[in-house]
Design a protein around this motif. Structure first.
Motif, PDB file in Angstrom:
ATOM      1  N   MET A 198       0.851  -1.325  -0.449  1.00 58.15           N
ATOM      2  CA  MET A 198       0.015  -0.132  -0.178  1.00 58.15           C
ATOM      3  C   MET A 198       0.884   1.359   0.296  1.00 58.15           C
ATOM      4  SD  MET A 198      -3.084   1.127   3.211  1.00 58.15           S
ATOM      5  CE  MET A 198      -1.548   0.965   4.224  1.00 58.15           C
ATOM      6  N   VAL A 199       0.170   2.214  -1.009  1.00 62.11           N
ATOM      7  CA  VAL A 199       0.986   3.432  -0.961  1.00 62.11           C
ATOM      8  C   VAL A 199       0.097   4.440  -0.650  1.00 62.11           C
ATOM      9  CG1 VAL A 199       2.645   5.133  -2.377  1.00 62.11           C
ATOM     10  CG2 VAL A 199       3.220   2.531  -2.568  1.00 62.11           C
ATOM     11  N   THR A 200       0.451   5.302  -0.072  1.00 62.83           N
ATOM     12  CA  THR A 200      -0.209   5.895   0.725  1.00 62.83           C
ATOM     13  C   THR A 200       0.596   7.879   0.812  1.00 62.83           C
ATOM     14  OG1 THR A 200       0.195   6.564   3.056  1.00 62.83           O
ATOM     15  CG2 THR A 200      -2.180   5.645   2.116  1.00 62.83           C
ATOM     16  N   CYS A 201      -0.592   9.013   0.269  1.00 64.00           N
ATOM     17  CA  CYS A 201       1.125   9.998  -0.725  1.00 64.00           C
ATOM     18  C   CYS A 201       0.142  11.265  -0.807  1.00 64.00           C
ATOM     19  CB  CYS A 201       1.698   9.737  -1.852  1.00 64.00           C
ATOM     20  SG  CYS A 201       0.573   9.507  -3.301  1.00 64.00           S
ATOM     21  N   GLU A 202       0.193  12.006  -0.785  1.00 62.54           N
ATOM     22  CA  GLU A 202      -0.830  13.263  -1.255  1.00 62.54           C
ATOM     23  C   GLU A 202      -0.512  13.778  -2.919  1.00 62.54           C
ATOM     24  OE1 GLU A 202       0.501  16.049   1.688  1.00 62.54           O
ATOM     25  OE2 GLU A 202      -0.619  15.591   2.847  1.00 62.54           O
ATOM     26  N   GLU A 203      -0.851  13.656  -3.486  1.00 64.21           N
ATOM     27  CA  GLU A 203      -0.867  14.372  -4.994  1.00 64.21           C
ATOM     28  C   GLU A 203      -0.972  16.041  -4.902  1.00 64.21           C
ATOM     29  OE1 GLU A 203      -2.792  10.325  -7.152  1.00 64.21           O
ATOM     30  OE2 GLU A 203      -3.282  12.433  -7.293  1.00 64.21           O
ATOM     31  N   ASN A 204      -0.029  16.663  -4.991  1.00 65.03           N
ATOM     32  CA  ASN A 204      -0.777  17.911  -5.788  1.00 65.03           C
ATOM     33  C   ASN A 204      -0.162  17.785  -7.050  1.00 65.03           C
ATOM     34  OD1 ASN A 204      -0.035  19.246  -2.644  1.00 65.03           O
ATOM     35  ND2 ASN A 204       1.834  17.750  -2.647  1.00 65.03           N
ATOM     36  N   VAL A 205      -1.773  18.790  -7.583  1.00 61.97           N
ATOM     37  CA  VAL A 205      -1.987  18.490  -8.567  1.00 61.97           C
ATOM     38  C   VAL A 205      -1.284  19.886  -9.542  1.00 61.97           C
ATOM     39  CG1 VAL A 205      -3.166  17.497 -10.150  1.00 61.97           C
ATOM     40  CG2 VAL A 205      -2.978  16.681  -8.210  1.00 61.97           C
ATOM     41  N   LEU A 206      -1.031  19.689 -11.223  1.00 65.33           N
ATOM     42  CA  LEU A 206      -0.884  20.631 -11.429  1.00 65.33           C
ATOM     43  C   LEU A 206      -1.553  20.911 -12.989  1.00 65.33           C
ATOM     44  CD1 LEU A 206       2.540  22.514 -10.498  1.00 65.33           C
ATOM     45  CD2 LEU A 206       0.327  23.631  -9.682  1.00 65.33           C
ATOM     46  N   THR A 207      -2.315  21.695 -13.401  1.00 60.47           N
ATOM     47  CA  THR A 207      -3.022  21.346 -14.895  1.00 60.47           C
ATOM     48  C   THR A 207      -3.362  22.988 -15.296  1.00 60.47           C
ATOM     49  OG1 THR A 207      -5.006  21.319 -13.455  1.00 60.47           O
ATOM     50  CG2 THR A 207      -4.193  19.292 -13.855  1.00 60.47           C
ATOM     51  N   ALA A 208      -3.232  22.894 -17.383  1.00 57.23           N
ATOM     52  CA  ALA A 208      -3.519  23.788 -17.338  1.00 57.23           C
ATOM     53  C   ALA A 208      -3.970  23.144 -18.741  1.00 57.23           C
ATOM     54  CB  ALA A 208      -2.085  23.969 -18.310  1.00 57.23           C
ATOM     55  N   GLU A 209      -4.754  24.479 -19.054  1.00 58.48           N
ATOM     56  CA  GLU A 209      -5.723  24.163 -20.655  1.00 58.48           C
ATOM     57  C   GLU A 209      -5.339  24.084 -21.509  1.00 58.48           C
ATOM     58  OE1 GLU A 209      -9.532  25.797 -19.675  1.00 58.48           O
ATOM     59  OE2 GLU A 209      -9.618  25.201 -17.018  1.00 58.48           O
ATOM     60  N   GLU A 210      -5.834  23.616 -22.630  1.00 61.89           N
ATOM     61  CA  GLU A 210      -5.093  24.294 -23.826  1.00 61.89           C
ATOM     62  C   GLU A 210      -5.237  25.297 -24.388  1.00 61.89           C
ATOM     63  OE1 GLU A 210      -4.250  20.792 -26.953  1.00 61.89           O
ATOM     64  OE2 GLU A 210      -6.390  21.174 -27.121  1.00 61.89           O
ATOM     65  N   ASP A 211      -6.543  26.175 -24.215  1.00 59.24           N
ATOM     66  CA  ASP A 211      -6.771  26.958 -24.758  1.00 59.24           C
ATOM     67  C   ASP A 211      -6.525  28.269 -23.789  1.00 59.24           C
ATOM     68  OD1 ASP A 211      -9.216  26.109 -23.182  1.00 59.24           O
ATOM     69  OD2 ASP A 211     -10.650  27.149 -23.666  1.00 59.24           O
ATOM     70  N   THR A 212      -6.043  28.472 -22.881  1.00 56.44           N
ATOM     71  CA  THR A 212      -5.855  29.781 -21.796  1.00 56.44           C
ATOM     72  C   THR A 212      -4.401  30.051 -21.562  1.00 56.44           C
ATOM     73  OG1 THR A 212      -7.711  29.073 -20.541  1.00 56.44           O
ATOM     74  CG2 THR A 212      -6.542  30.611 -20.223  1.00 56.44           C
ATOM     75  N   PRO A 213      -3.433  30.013 -22.137  1.00 58.68           N
ATOM     76  CA  PRO A 213      -2.073  29.516 -22.758  1.00 58.68           C
ATOM     77  C   PRO A 213      -1.476  30.097 -20.819  1.00 58.68           C
ATOM     78  CG  PRO A 213      -2.860  30.586 -25.086  1.00 58.68           C
ATOM     79  CD  PRO A 213      -3.915  30.495 -24.301  1.00 58.68           C
ATOM     80  N   GLY A 214      -0.300  29.069 -20.503  1.00 59.30           N
ATOM     81  CA  GLY A 214      -0.073  30.357 -19.122  1.00 59.30           C
ATOM     82  C   GLY A 214      -0.894  30.132 -17.409  1.00 59.30           C
ATOM     83  N   PHE A 215      -1.924  29.459 -18.154  1.00 57.42           N
ATOM     84  CA  PHE A 215      -2.528  29.660 -16.939  1.00 57.42           C
ATOM     85  C   PHE A 215      -2.823  27.488 -16.165  1.00 57.42           C
ATOM     86  CE2 PHE A 215      -6.391  30.061 -13.778  1.00 57.42           C
ATOM     87  CZ  PHE A 215      -7.442  28.724 -13.712  1.00 57.42           C
ATOM     88  N   ILE A 216      -2.061  27.923 -14.994  1.00 56.46           N
ATOM     89  CA  ILE A 216      -2.190  26.736 -14.548  1.00 56.46           C
ATOM     90  C   ILE A 216      -2.990  26.829 -12.716  1.00 56.46           C
ATOM     91  CG2 ILE A 216      -0.651  25.486 -12.803  1.00 56.46           C
ATOM     92  CD1 ILE A 216       1.554  26.263 -14.963  1.00 56.46           C
ATOM     93  N   ALA A 217      -3.756  25.704 -13.511  1.00 55.91           N
ATOM     94  CA  ALA A 217      -4.865  25.853 -11.675  1.00 55.91           C
ATOM     95  C   ALA A 217      -4.259  24.169 -10.594  1.00 55.91           C
ATOM     96  CB  ALA A 217      -6.044  25.330 -12.354  1.00 55.91           C
ATOM     97  N   GLY A 218      -4.469  24.430  -9.054  1.00 55.69           N
ATOM     98  CA  GLY A 218      -3.831  23.082  -8.454  1.00 55.69           C
ATOM     99  C   GLY A 218      -5.051  22.784  -7.683  1.00 55.69           C
ATOM    100  N   GLY A 219      -4.526  21.752  -7.391  1.00 53.19           N
ATOM    101  CA  GLY A 219      -5.187  20.701  -5.803  1.00 53.19           C
ATOM    102  C   GLY A 219      -4.238  20.137  -5.065  1.00 53.19           C
ATOM    103  N   GLN A 220      -4.981  19.172  -4.592  1.00 52.03           N
ATOM    104  CA  GLN A 220      -4.322  18.519  -3.600  1.00 52.03           C
ATOM    105  C   GLN A 220      -5.633  17.364  -3.324  1.00 52.03           C
ATOM    106  OE1 GLN A 220      -3.577  19.152   1.114  1.00 52.03           O
ATOM    107  NE2 GLN A 220      -1.354  18.574   0.366  1.00 52.03           N
ATOM    108  N   VAL A 221      -5.180  16.037  -3.795  1.00 50.49           N
ATOM    109  CA  VAL A 221      -4.979  14.790  -3.334  1.00 50.49           C
ATOM    110  C   VAL A 221      -5.290  14.616  -1.886  1.00 50.49           C
ATOM    111  CG1 VAL A 221      -6.827  13.297  -4.673  1.00 50.49           C
ATOM    112  CG2 VAL A 221      -6.850  15.375  -5.514  1.00 50.49           C
TER     113      VAL A 221
END
Length: 145
Positions: free
Chosen positions: A90-113
């Motif tokens: 079993m592996v437990t962890c926190e995923e700190n996620v960065l995403t960007a949308e193709e139609d919004t250059p430079g925009f990055i959204a983040g979240g934690q899971v």
């Protein structure tokens, strides 16, 4: 290096390959990471906003659609812990996620899971049996820190 540490290193490697597959849109690698149903019955995948996925075919179809529709995603894993008992890990962890949308250059959204990944030892090595990810909801006080 102890035998237990070697097992933990192998599990950590497969766990890293799981996230590498997502980040690179590599469905072949994703298929290698997940166990076959002969080795691990009742494969399960739960991601935030997704329905419960059961079975290898359903899980692979969902990952293929996800990878085809997310232009950029990056995971920074923290608080990673690995536990091993016999042929299960079993592996437990926190995923700190960065995403960007193709139609919004430079925009990055983040979240934690927070995530629990289960692995089973097979004739082909350690393979994923279950992935369960749940979002961490931050309140206003957490966001200001």
């Amino acid at each position: 290096m102890s035998a237990r540490q070697e097992v933990m290193d192998r599990v950590a490697e497969v766990n890293a390959q799981f996230y590498e597959a997502i980040e690179n849109g590599d469905l072949d690698l994703m298929q290698r990471v997940w166990a076959d149903e002969d080795d691990a019955p009742d494969l399960v995948c739960v991601n935030p906003g997704w329905p419960l996925l059961r079975g290898r075919a359903e899980i692979m179809r969902a990952w293929a659609l996800f990878m085809a529709n997310v232009p950029y995603i990056q995971y920074v894993l923290t608080e990673t812990t690995i536990g091993v008992s016999g042929e299960t890990a079993m592996v437990t962890c926190e995923e700190n996620v960065l995403t960007a949308e193709e139609d919004t250059p430079g925009f990055i959204a983040g979240g934690q899971v927070v995530t629990t990944n289960l692995f089973v030892h097979t004739a082909h090595g350690w393979r994923m049996w279950s992935h369960h990810a749940s979002p961490v909801l931050l309140d206003d006080a957490d966001e200001e820190e």
